[in-house]
Scaffold this motif. Structure first.
Motif, PDB file in Angstrom:
ATOM      1  N   ASP A  86       3.665   1.930  -3.552  1.00  0.00           N
ATOM      2  CA  ASP A  86       2.574   1.665  -4.549  1.00  0.00           C
ATOM      3  C   ASP A  86       1.949   0.259  -3.997  1.00  0.00           C
TER       4      ASP A  86
ATOM      5  N   GLU B  35       1.691 -10.880  -5.316  1.00  0.00           N
ATOM      6  CA  GLU B  35       1.571 -11.389  -6.674  1.00  0.00           C
ATOM      7  C   GLU B  35       0.961 -12.761  -6.684  1.00  0.00           C
TER       8      GLU B  35
ATOM      9  N   ASP C 225      -3.132   1.311 -15.045  1.00  0.00           N
ATOM     10  CA  ASP C 225      -2.169   1.474 -14.087  1.00  0.00           C
ATOM     11  C   ASP C 225      -0.959   2.493 -14.483  1.00  0.00           C
TER      12      ASP C 225
ATOM     13  N   LYS D 162      -1.720   1.409  -3.878  1.00  0.00           N
ATOM     14  CA  LYS D 162      -2.290   1.295  -5.057  1.00  0.00           C
ATOM     15  C   LYS D 162      -2.329   0.441  -5.883  1.00  0.00           C
ATOM     16  N   ASN D 163      -1.469  -0.644  -5.810  1.00  0.00           N
ATOM     17  CA  ASN D 163      -1.576  -2.127  -6.496  1.00  0.00           C
ATOM     18  C   ASN D 163      -2.645  -2.793  -6.016  1.00  0.00           C
TER      19      ASN D 163
ATOM     20  N   GLY E 131       1.440   3.841 -12.616  1.00  0.00           N
ATOM     21  CA  GLY E 131       2.367   3.740 -11.710  1.00  0.00           C
ATOM     22  C   GLY E 131       2.623   4.647 -10.597  1.00  0.00           C
TER      23      GLY E 131
ATOM     24  N   GLN F  94       5.124  -7.234  -1.859  1.00  0.00           N
ATOM     25  CA  GLN F  94       4.836  -7.271  -3.262  1.00  0.00           C
ATOM     26  C   GLN F  94       4.837  -8.648  -4.056  1.00  0.00           C
TER      27      GLN F  94
END
Ligand code: B1M
Length: 212
Positions: A103, A75, A122, A106-107, A124, A71
């Motif tokens: 997630d 970013e 979003d 999905k992100n 979540g 993650q």
């Protein structure tokens, strides 16, 4: 594998978020293509994490720290991934199906949709059908996008679709689904409008559905 790709892969595999960020930044600075980084290093690292978990070499904490490292890397990578040739507009409500806490995929889909010019709401993870309905009503979204990574939670996608029918909203939205256990035939079986095998295909799919 190229050395910088290998370093990112290794950093995610051991769940070192600081090193992952450093290596992703360095690779970007050296001119490495963001999608290449994603497809040849970061996603394969998470796949290997899954294999190790299945074989009993990794447990939940290892899976979790690798996911956090991924993650963090994403970013930094996100803004570089989302440059796109598509210019379609609309609102997409996205979430991971109820009961499901995964997630990362999905992100990624959310990032790609934003990059393609969509407004993304979003919701979540662990998203109930009621929450999807409420978001469609309040945003006037044209698209509902549901992700699921577990064979147990993929069934909930049908619950969301049934709820859209029950509330009279089904004809106003296109429903797309995706996630590791999802297939095209499953999408057809539950009455979704489309299935995207990976995040980069999601905007193209939505554009095609909205144009049709
Ligand atoms: Co879990 N987990 N996990 N996990 N986890 C899997 C999914 C699993 C396959 C591992 C394994 O056994 N090999 C297995 C599922 C087995 C099954 O159902 N058949 C599993 C399990 C069992 C579990 C728990 C039940 C473990 C336990 O508690 N005993 C538990 C469930 C928790 C819950 O959700 N209620 C659990 C927990 C976790 C963590 C929290 C530790 C962590 C998630 C952290 C997070 O997401 N923030 C985790 C992780 C990291 C994984 C693996 C290792 C990696 C998932 C990932 O991020 N992949 C995973 C193994 C694997 O997938 N190989 C595993 C990278 C990501 C980019 O890929 O999400 O597939 P993915 O997204 C892809 C495509 O699928 C697509 O686009 C992306 C690529 O571009 N896509 C879409 C995804 N969504 C889309 C939506 C779209 C379109 C495309 O349109 C709407």
């Amino acid at each position: 594998m190229d050395q910088s790709l290998q370093e990112i892969y290794d950093a995610i595999l051991v769940g070192d978020e600081t090193l992952t960020k450093e290596k992703v930044k360095a690779a970007l600075e050296s001119g490495m293509d963001a999608s290449q980084m994603m497809n040849l290093s970061m996603i394969p690292a998470m796949t290997e994490v899954g294999v190790r978990y299945e074989q009993g070499d990794y447990y939940i904490p290892e899976m979790l720290i690798s996911a956090i490292a991924m993650q963090q890397g994403l970013e930094i990578l996100g803004p570089h991934l989302t440059e796109s040739e598509y210019s379609s507009m609309g609102t997409v409500v996205i979430g991971t199906a109820k009961g499901d806490l995964h997630d990362i995929g999905k992100n990624l889909v959310a990032m790609m949709m934003e990059g393609a010019g969509f407004t993304v709401l979003d919701l979540g993870t662990d998203v109930s059908a009621e929450k999807f309905i409420e978001a469609v009503r309040s945003s006037g979204a044209e698209v509902v996008a549901i992700s699921a990574l577990l064979t147990t939670t993929m069934e909930y996608m049908k619950v969301v679709i049934d709820k859209l029918v029950e509330t009279g909203l089904r004809d106003q939205v296109k429903v797309i689904i995706g996630g590791a256990p999802i297939t095209e035939s499953y999408a057809q079986e539950i009455g979704a409008d489309g299935y995207a095998a990976d995040a980069s295909r999601a905007p193209k799919l939505v554009n095609a559905l909205l144009e049709a």
